[in-house]
Design a protein around this motif. Structure first.
Motif, PDB file in Angstrom:
ATOM      1  N   UNK A 167       0.757  -1.219  -0.521  1.00  0.00           N
ATOM      2  CA  UNK A 167       0.090  -0.170  -0.385  1.00  0.00           C
ATOM      3  C   UNK A 167       0.771   1.361  -0.106  1.00  0.00           C
ATOM      4  N   UNK A 168       2.114   1.393  -0.030  1.00  0.00           N
ATOM      5  CA  UNK A 168       3.383   2.744  -0.381  1.00  0.00           C
ATOM      6  C   UNK A 168       3.651   2.767   0.933  1.00  0.00           C
ATOM      7  N   UNK A 169       3.638   1.524   2.045  1.00  0.00           N
ATOM      8  CA  UNK A 169       4.707   2.447   3.607  1.00  0.00           C
ATOM      9  C   UNK A 169       5.726   2.723   3.055  1.00  0.00           C
ATOM     10  N   UNK A 170       5.725   3.496   3.909  1.00  0.00           N
ATOM     11  CA  UNK A 170       7.429   3.755   3.464  1.00  0.00           C
ATOM     12  C   UNK A 170       8.333   2.824   5.199  1.00  0.00           C
ATOM     13  N   UNK A 171       7.437   2.397   5.873  1.00  0.00           N
ATOM     14  CA  UNK A 171       7.946   2.218   7.388  1.00  0.00           C
ATOM     15  C   UNK A 171       6.794   1.426   8.200  1.00  0.00           C
ATOM     16  N   UNK A 172       6.946   0.110   8.534  1.00  0.00           N
ATOM     17  CA  UNK A 172       6.490  -1.165   8.778  1.00  0.00           C
ATOM     18  C   UNK A 172       7.296  -1.290  10.358  1.00  0.00           C
ATOM     19  N   UNK A 173       6.395  -1.341  11.517  1.00  0.00           N
ATOM     20  CA  UNK A 173       7.489  -2.003  13.033  1.00  0.00           C
ATOM     21  C   UNK A 173       5.976  -2.906  13.698  1.00  0.00           C
ATOM     22  N   UNK A 174       6.263  -4.040  13.719  1.00  0.00           N
ATOM     23  CA  UNK A 174       5.876  -4.713  14.567  1.00  0.00           C
ATOM     24  C   UNK A 174       5.602  -5.393  15.497  1.00  0.00           C
ATOM     25  N   UNK A 175       5.394  -5.105  17.141  1.00  0.00           N
ATOM     26  CA  UNK A 175       4.969  -5.265  18.271  1.00  0.00           C
ATOM     27  C   UNK A 175       5.325  -7.180  19.076  1.00  0.00           C
ATOM     28  N   UNK A 176       5.776  -7.733  19.104  1.00  0.00           N
ATOM     29  CA  UNK A 176       5.271  -8.968  19.630  1.00  0.00           C
ATOM     30  C   UNK A 176       4.394  -9.103  20.849  1.00  0.00           C
ATOM     31  N   UNK A 177       3.228  -9.087  21.061  1.00  0.00           N
ATOM     32  CA  UNK A 177       2.411  -8.305  21.741  1.00  0.00           C
ATOM     33  C   UNK A 177       1.752  -9.216  22.467  1.00  0.00           C
ATOM     34  N   UNK A 178       2.603 -10.760  22.781  1.00  0.00           N
ATOM     35  CA  UNK A 178       1.129 -11.550  23.192  1.00  0.00           C
ATOM     36  C   UNK A 178       2.809 -12.401  24.656  1.00  0.00           C
ATOM     37  N   UNK A 231      11.082  -6.796  19.989  1.00  0.00           N
ATOM     38  CA  UNK A 231      10.073  -8.325  21.176  1.00  0.00           C
ATOM     39  C   UNK A 231      11.061  -8.597  22.015  1.00  0.00           C
ATOM     40  N   UNK A 232      10.690  -8.778  23.153  1.00  0.00           N
ATOM     41  CA  UNK A 232      10.781  -9.543  24.453  1.00  0.00           C
ATOM     42  C   UNK A 232       9.933  -8.466  25.124  1.00  0.00           C
ATOM     43  N   UNK A 233      10.452  -9.369  26.927  1.00  0.00           N
ATOM     44  CA  UNK A 233       9.960  -8.673  27.969  1.00  0.00           C
ATOM     45  C   UNK A 233      10.148  -7.590  28.214  1.00  0.00           C
ATOM     46  N   UNK A 234       9.029  -7.871  29.251  1.00  0.00           N
ATOM     47  CA  UNK A 234       9.006  -6.281  30.498  1.00  0.00           C
ATOM     48  C   UNK A 234       9.102  -5.127  29.479  1.00  0.00           C
ATOM     49  N   UNK A 235       7.998  -5.074  28.790  1.00  0.00           N
ATOM     50  CA  UNK A 235       7.897  -3.658  27.454  1.00  0.00           C
ATOM     51  C   UNK A 235       7.111  -2.671  28.198  1.00  0.00           C
ATOM     52  N   UNK A 277       0.147   6.491  29.709  1.00  0.00           N
ATOM     53  CA  UNK A 277       1.074   5.621  29.572  1.00  0.00           C
ATOM     54  C   UNK A 277       0.992   4.898  30.901  1.00  0.00           C
ATOM     55  N   UNK A 278       0.806   5.894  32.387  1.00  0.00           N
ATOM     56  CA  UNK A 278       0.886   5.050  33.506  1.00  0.00           C
ATOM     57  C   UNK A 278      -0.554   4.445  33.260  1.00  0.00           C
ATOM     58  N   UNK A 279      -1.783   4.597  33.185  1.00  0.00           N
ATOM     59  CA  UNK A 279      -2.887   3.918  32.703  1.00  0.00           C
ATOM     60  C   UNK A 279      -2.117   2.052  31.996  1.00  0.00           C
ATOM     61  N   UNK A 280      -1.643   2.035  31.205  1.00  0.00           N
ATOM     62  CA  UNK A 280      -0.352   0.685  30.307  1.00  0.00           C
ATOM     63  C   UNK A 280       0.652  -0.177  31.492  1.00  0.00           C
ATOM     64  N   UNK A 281       1.051   1.398  31.657  1.00  0.00           N
ATOM     65  CA  UNK A 281       2.615   0.659  32.282  1.00  0.00           C
ATOM     66  C   UNK A 281       1.729   0.113  33.980  1.00  0.00           C
ATOM     67  N   UNK A 282       0.827   0.698  34.624  1.00  0.00           N
ATOM     68  CA  UNK A 282       0.497   0.346  35.383  1.00  0.00           C
ATOM     69  C   UNK A 282      -0.062  -1.206  35.436  1.00  0.00           C
ATOM     70  N   UNK A 283      -1.083  -1.390  34.895  1.00  0.00           N
ATOM     71  CA  UNK A 283      -1.217  -2.401  34.119  1.00  0.00           C
ATOM     72  C   UNK A 283      -0.714  -3.400  33.959  1.00  0.00           C
TER      73      UNK A 283
END
Length: 280
Positions: A49-60, A79-83, A256-262
Protein backbone atom coordinates in the motif's frame (compact mmCIF):
# COMPACT_ATOMS: atom_id res chain seq x y z
CA UNK A 1 3.03 6.19 5.48
CA UNK A 2 4.20 4.70 8.77
CA UNK A 3 2.34 1.62 10.05
CA UNK A 4 2.33 -0.02 13.49
CA UNK A 5 1.28 -3.68 13.72
CA UNK A 6 0.54 -5.14 17.16
CA UNK A 7 0.28 -8.94 17.05
CA UNK A 8 -1.38 -11.03 19.76
CA UNK A 9 -1.74 -14.81 19.54
CA UNK A 10 -5.17 -15.96 20.72
CA UNK A 11 -6.84 -14.52 17.63
CA UNK A 12 -4.35 -15.97 15.15
CA UNK A 13 -5.72 -18.21 12.42
CA UNK A 14 -5.79 -21.93 13.19
CA UNK A 15 -5.32 -21.70 16.98
CA UNK A 16 -7.83 -22.70 19.69
CA UNK A 17 -5.90 -24.48 22.48
CA UNK A 18 -4.12 -22.85 25.44
CA UNK A 19 -1.24 -25.29 24.89
CA UNK A 20 -0.63 -23.58 21.56
CA UNK A 21 -0.13 -20.23 23.29
CA UNK A 22 2.90 -20.92 25.46
CA UNK A 23 6.10 -22.93 25.56
CA UNK A 24 6.59 -25.84 25.91
CA UNK A 25 2.96 -26.67 25.10
CA UNK A 26 2.00 -29.09 22.39
CA UNK A 27 1.64 -27.08 19.18
CA UNK A 28 3.32 -23.92 20.50
CA UNK A 29 6.11 -23.86 17.92
CA UNK A 30 3.61 -24.29 15.11
CA UNK A 31 1.50 -21.58 16.75
CA UNK A 32 4.46 -19.19 16.55
CA UNK A 33 4.78 -19.93 12.84
CA UNK A 34 1.06 -19.25 12.28
CA UNK A 35 1.29 -16.04 14.32
CA UNK A 36 4.21 -14.90 12.18
CA UNK A 37 2.36 -15.76 8.97
CA UNK A 38 -0.69 -13.69 10.01
CA UNK A 39 1.64 -10.81 10.90
CA UNK A 40 3.42 -11.10 7.56
CA UNK A 41 0.11 -10.87 5.71
CA UNK A 42 -0.49 -7.46 7.30
CA UNK A 43 3.10 -6.34 6.80
CA UNK A 44 3.09 -7.29 3.13
CA UNK A 45 -0.16 -5.38 2.65
CA UNK A 46 1.34 -2.33 4.33
CA UNK A 47 4.33 -2.24 2.02
CA UNK A 48 2.18 -2.96 -1.02
CA UNK A 49 0.00 0.00 0.00
CA UNK A 50 3.05 2.25 -0.04
CA UNK A 51 4.26 2.23 3.58
CA UNK A 52 7.74 3.59 4.06
CA UNK A 53 8.13 2.04 7.50
CA UNK A 54 6.39 -0.80 9.35
CA UNK A 55 7.02 -1.64 13.01
CA UNK A 56 5.72 -4.95 14.37
CA UNK A 57 5.25 -5.53 18.11
CA UNK A 58 5.14 -9.05 19.56
CA UNK A 59 2.22 -8.46 21.90
CA UNK A 60 1.61 -11.90 23.37
CA UNK A 61 2.79 -13.08 26.77
CA UNK A 62 6.48 -12.46 27.22
CA UNK A 63 6.87 -11.03 23.74
CA UNK A 64 9.00 -13.89 22.46
CA UNK A 65 6.63 -15.59 20.06
CA UNK A 66 7.01 -14.09 16.59
CA UNK A 67 9.67 -15.92 14.64
CA UNK A 68 12.44 -13.40 14.01
CA UNK A 69 13.82 -15.64 11.27
CA UNK A 70 10.48 -15.80 9.44
CA UNK A 71 9.12 -12.25 9.87
CA UNK A 72 9.09 -10.06 6.76
CA UNK A 73 12.63 -8.70 6.57
CA UNK A 74 11.45 -5.22 5.58
CA UNK A 75 9.83 -4.48 8.96
CA UNK A 76 11.31 -3.65 12.36
CA UNK A 77 10.39 -6.17 15.08
CA UNK A 78 9.83 -5.17 18.73
CA UNK A 79 10.35 -8.30 20.81
CA UNK A 80 11.15 -9.30 24.39
CA UNK A 81 9.96 -9.23 27.98
CA UNK A 82 9.00 -6.35 30.29
CA UNK A 83 8.17 -3.85 27.57
CA UNK A 84 6.88 -0.70 29.36
CA UNK A 85 3.94 -0.16 26.98
CA UNK A 86 3.35 -3.89 26.47
CA UNK A 87 1.07 -4.41 23.46
CA UNK A 88 1.70 -0.82 22.39
CA UNK A 89 5.48 -0.89 22.68
CA UNK A 90 7.05 0.96 19.77
CA UNK A 91 4.00 3.07 18.97
CA UNK A 92 4.29 6.86 19.03
CA UNK A 93 2.63 9.90 17.48
CA UNK A 94 4.69 9.61 14.30
CA UNK A 95 2.62 6.66 13.06
CA UNK A 96 -0.26 7.14 10.64
CA UNK A 97 -2.22 4.03 11.62
CA UNK A 98 -2.21 0.96 13.87
CA UNK A 99 -3.23 -2.56 12.84
CA UNK A 100 -4.19 -5.12 15.50
CA UNK A 101 -3.62 -8.70 14.35
CA UNK A 102 -4.55 -11.86 16.28
CA UNK A 103 -6.59 -10.06 18.94
CA UNK A 104 -9.29 -11.69 21.08
CA UNK A 105 -12.46 -10.82 22.97
CA UNK A 106 -12.40 -9.53 26.54
CA UNK A 107 -12.97 -11.75 29.58
CA UNK A 108 -16.42 -13.28 29.83
CA UNK A 109 -17.59 -12.69 26.26
CA UNK A 110 -19.75 -15.64 25.14
CA UNK A 111 -18.14 -17.71 22.38
CA UNK A 112 -14.99 -15.62 22.47
CA UNK A 113 -12.13 -17.96 21.63
CA UNK A 114 -9.61 -17.94 24.50
CA UNK A 115 -11.36 -14.83 25.84
CA UNK A 116 -9.63 -12.96 28.66
CA UNK A 117 -8.38 -9.50 29.53
CA UNK A 118 -4.63 -9.10 29.97
CA UNK A 119 -4.40 -12.23 32.18
CA UNK A 120 -6.06 -15.60 31.79
CA UNK A 121 -7.26 -16.33 35.32
CA UNK A 122 -6.49 -13.44 37.64
CA UNK A 123 -8.62 -10.70 36.06
CA UNK A 124 -12.40 -10.98 35.89
CA UNK A 125 -13.16 -7.54 34.47
CA UNK A 126 -11.50 -4.26 33.48
CA UNK A 127 -13.23 -0.93 32.98
CA UNK A 128 -11.78 2.23 31.47
CA UNK A 129 -13.64 5.39 32.48
CA UNK A 130 -16.59 3.16 33.29
CA UNK A 131 -16.68 1.28 29.97
CA UNK A 132 -15.97 -2.46 29.78
CA UNK A 133 -12.46 -2.73 28.38
CA UNK A 134 -10.69 -5.64 26.78
CA UNK A 135 -7.32 -5.38 25.12
CA UNK A 136 -8.89 -3.91 21.99
CA UNK A 137 -10.28 -0.90 23.87
CA UNK A 138 -7.20 -0.52 26.06
CA UNK A 139 -4.82 -0.45 23.10
CA UNK A 140 -7.09 1.59 20.83
CA UNK A 141 -7.34 4.17 23.61
CA UNK A 142 -3.56 4.25 23.93
CA UNK A 143 -3.23 4.81 20.19
CA UNK A 144 -5.93 7.47 20.42
CA UNK A 145 -4.00 9.45 23.03
CA UNK A 146 -1.18 9.62 20.48
CA UNK A 147 -3.53 10.69 17.71
CA UNK A 148 -3.22 7.35 15.89
CA UNK A 149 -6.32 5.64 14.44
CA UNK A 150 -6.92 1.91 14.09
CA UNK A 151 -7.08 0.63 10.52
CA UNK A 152 -7.68 -3.10 11.05
CA UNK A 153 -8.52 -5.69 13.69
CA UNK A 154 -8.19 -9.43 13.05
CA UNK A 155 -9.17 -12.29 15.34
CA UNK A 156 -12.20 -14.41 16.06
CA UNK A 157 -15.74 -13.26 15.29
CA UNK A 158 -16.31 -12.12 18.89
CA UNK A 159 -13.16 -9.97 18.78
CA UNK A 160 -14.29 -8.39 15.51
CA UNK A 161 -17.70 -7.63 17.02
CA UNK A 162 -16.01 -6.08 20.06
CA UNK A 163 -13.80 -3.98 17.79
CA UNK A 164 -16.83 -2.60 15.96
CA UNK A 165 -18.66 -2.02 19.24
CA UNK A 166 -15.63 -0.07 20.47
CA UNK A 167 -14.57 1.76 17.31
CA UNK A 168 -17.55 1.73 14.97
CA UNK A 169 -17.21 0.47 11.40
CA UNK A 170 -13.51 -0.35 11.59
CA UNK A 171 -12.20 -2.88 9.05
CA UNK A 172 -12.07 -6.33 10.64
CA UNK A 173 -11.27 -9.89 9.58
CA UNK A 174 -12.75 -12.88 11.43
CA UNK A 175 -10.46 -15.87 10.97
CA UNK A 176 -12.53 -18.17 13.22
CA UNK A 177 -15.90 -18.34 14.94
CA UNK A 178 -16.11 -19.59 18.50
CA UNK A 179 -18.13 -22.60 19.54
CA UNK A 180 -16.83 -22.37 23.09
CA UNK A 181 -13.85 -20.84 24.80
CA UNK A 182 -11.54 -23.53 23.46
CA UNK A 183 -13.33 -24.54 20.25
CA UNK A 184 -14.02 -22.79 16.97
CA UNK A 185 -14.91 -23.19 13.34
CA UNK A 186 -11.71 -22.17 11.58
CA UNK A 187 -10.92 -20.50 8.33
CA UNK A 188 -7.90 -22.54 7.17
CA UNK A 189 -4.77 -20.43 7.73
CA UNK A 190 -3.74 -20.01 4.07
CA UNK A 191 -7.15 -18.55 3.23
CA UNK A 192 -7.29 -16.56 6.46
CA UNK A 193 -3.94 -14.98 5.68
CA UNK A 194 -5.15 -14.00 2.21
CA UNK A 195 -8.19 -12.39 3.87
CA UNK A 196 -5.94 -10.44 6.25
CA UNK A 197 -3.74 -9.28 3.38
CA UNK A 198 -6.66 -8.21 1.20
CA UNK A 199 -8.51 -6.31 3.94
CA UNK A 200 -5.34 -4.66 5.24
CA UNK A 201 -4.44 -3.58 1.70
CA UNK A 202 -7.93 -2.21 1.09
CA UNK A 203 -7.93 -0.34 4.40
CA UNK A 204 -4.47 1.15 4.00
CA UNK A 205 -5.36 2.41 0.53
CA UNK A 206 -8.59 3.97 1.82
CA UNK A 207 -8.13 5.74 5.19
CA UNK A 208 -11.83 6.62 5.33
CA UNK A 209 -12.39 3.41 7.30
CA UNK A 210 -9.80 4.19 9.97
CA UNK A 211 -11.22 4.87 13.42
CA UNK A 212 -9.62 6.69 16.35
CA UNK A 213 -10.79 6.09 19.91
CA UNK A 214 -10.74 9.30 21.93
CA UNK A 215 -11.13 8.87 25.69
CA UNK A 216 -11.25 12.06 27.72
CA UNK A 217 -8.80 12.43 30.62
CA UNK A 218 -8.50 11.84 33.46
CA UNK A 219 -8.33 8.10 32.86
CA UNK A 220 -9.65 5.71 35.48
CA UNK A 221 -8.72 2.03 35.30
CA UNK A 222 -10.85 -0.29 37.42
CA UNK A 223 -9.91 -3.95 37.78
CA UNK A 224 -11.94 -6.76 39.31
CA UNK A 225 -9.52 -9.46 40.39
CA UNK A 226 -10.09 -13.14 41.02
CA UNK A 227 -9.17 -12.97 44.69
CA UNK A 228 -9.10 -10.66 47.68
CA UNK A 229 -5.38 -11.40 48.11
CA UNK A 230 -4.53 -9.96 44.71
CA UNK A 231 -6.64 -6.85 45.29
CA UNK A 232 -5.06 -6.20 48.70
CA UNK A 233 -1.54 -6.61 47.32
CA UNK A 234 -2.19 -4.29 44.38
CA UNK A 235 -3.74 -1.65 46.63
CA UNK A 236 -0.38 -1.26 48.42
CA UNK A 237 0.91 0.64 45.37
CA UNK A 238 0.60 4.41 45.93
CA UNK A 239 -2.30 5.80 43.93
CA UNK A 240 -4.08 2.45 43.66
CA UNK A 241 -7.17 2.27 45.85
CA UNK A 242 -9.30 -0.66 46.93
CA UNK A 243 -12.87 -0.16 45.72
CA UNK A 244 -14.21 -3.49 46.96
CA UNK A 245 -13.00 -6.80 48.39
CA UNK A 246 -11.66 -7.92 45.00
CA UNK A 247 -11.38 -4.66 43.06
CA UNK A 248 -9.00 -1.73 42.66
CA UNK A 249 -8.97 1.59 40.82
CA UNK A 250 -6.30 4.00 39.59
CA UNK A 251 -6.72 7.43 38.02
CA UNK A 252 -4.20 9.43 36.00
CA UNK A 253 -4.10 12.19 33.44
CA UNK A 254 -1.33 10.32 31.61
CA UNK A 255 -2.47 7.23 29.70
CA UNK A 256 1.04 5.78 29.61
CA UNK A 257 0.69 5.40 33.38
CA UNK A 258 -2.50 3.40 32.86
CA UNK A 259 -0.78 0.96 30.49
CA UNK A 260 2.39 0.75 32.53
CA UNK A 261 0.58 0.25 35.81
CA UNK A 262 -1.58 -2.53 34.39
CA UNK A 263 1.60 -4.39 33.53
CA UNK A 264 2.93 -3.95 37.08
CA UNK A 265 -0.38 -5.06 38.58
CA UNK A 266 -0.31 -8.13 36.36
CA UNK A 267 3.14 -9.07 37.68
CA UNK A 268 1.84 -8.79 41.25
CA UNK A 269 -1.31 -10.73 40.44
CA UNK A 270 0.62 -13.52 38.76
CA UNK A 271 2.87 -13.89 41.77
CA UNK A 272 0.11 -13.71 44.39
CA UNK A 273 -2.23 -15.89 42.40
CA UNK A 274 0.42 -18.61 42.11
CA UNK A 275 -1.36 -20.06 39.10
CA UNK A 276 0.50 -22.42 36.87
CA UNK A 277 -2.12 -22.34 34.16
CA UNK A 278 -3.67 -19.77 31.84
CA UNK A 279 -7.16 -18.99 30.54
CA UNK A 280 -8.93 -20.70 33.47
Amino acid sequence: MKVFVSVDMEGVSGLTDPEEMRAPGRGYERGCELMTADANAAVRAAFDAGAAEVVVADSHGRGRNLRADLIDERCALVRGTHQPMHMGEGLDASFDVALYVGYHARAGVPLGVLNHTWMGREIHDVRLNGAAAGEIRLMAAYAGTLGVPVGLVTGDAAACAEARETLGAVPAVAVKEGRDRYAAVLVPPPRAQRMIYEEALRSLRDPSGWRRLDVDPPYTLEVEWSSTAIARSCAVIPGVTATGPRSTAFTSGDYTEIVGLLGVLALIAGDVGCTGRHYG
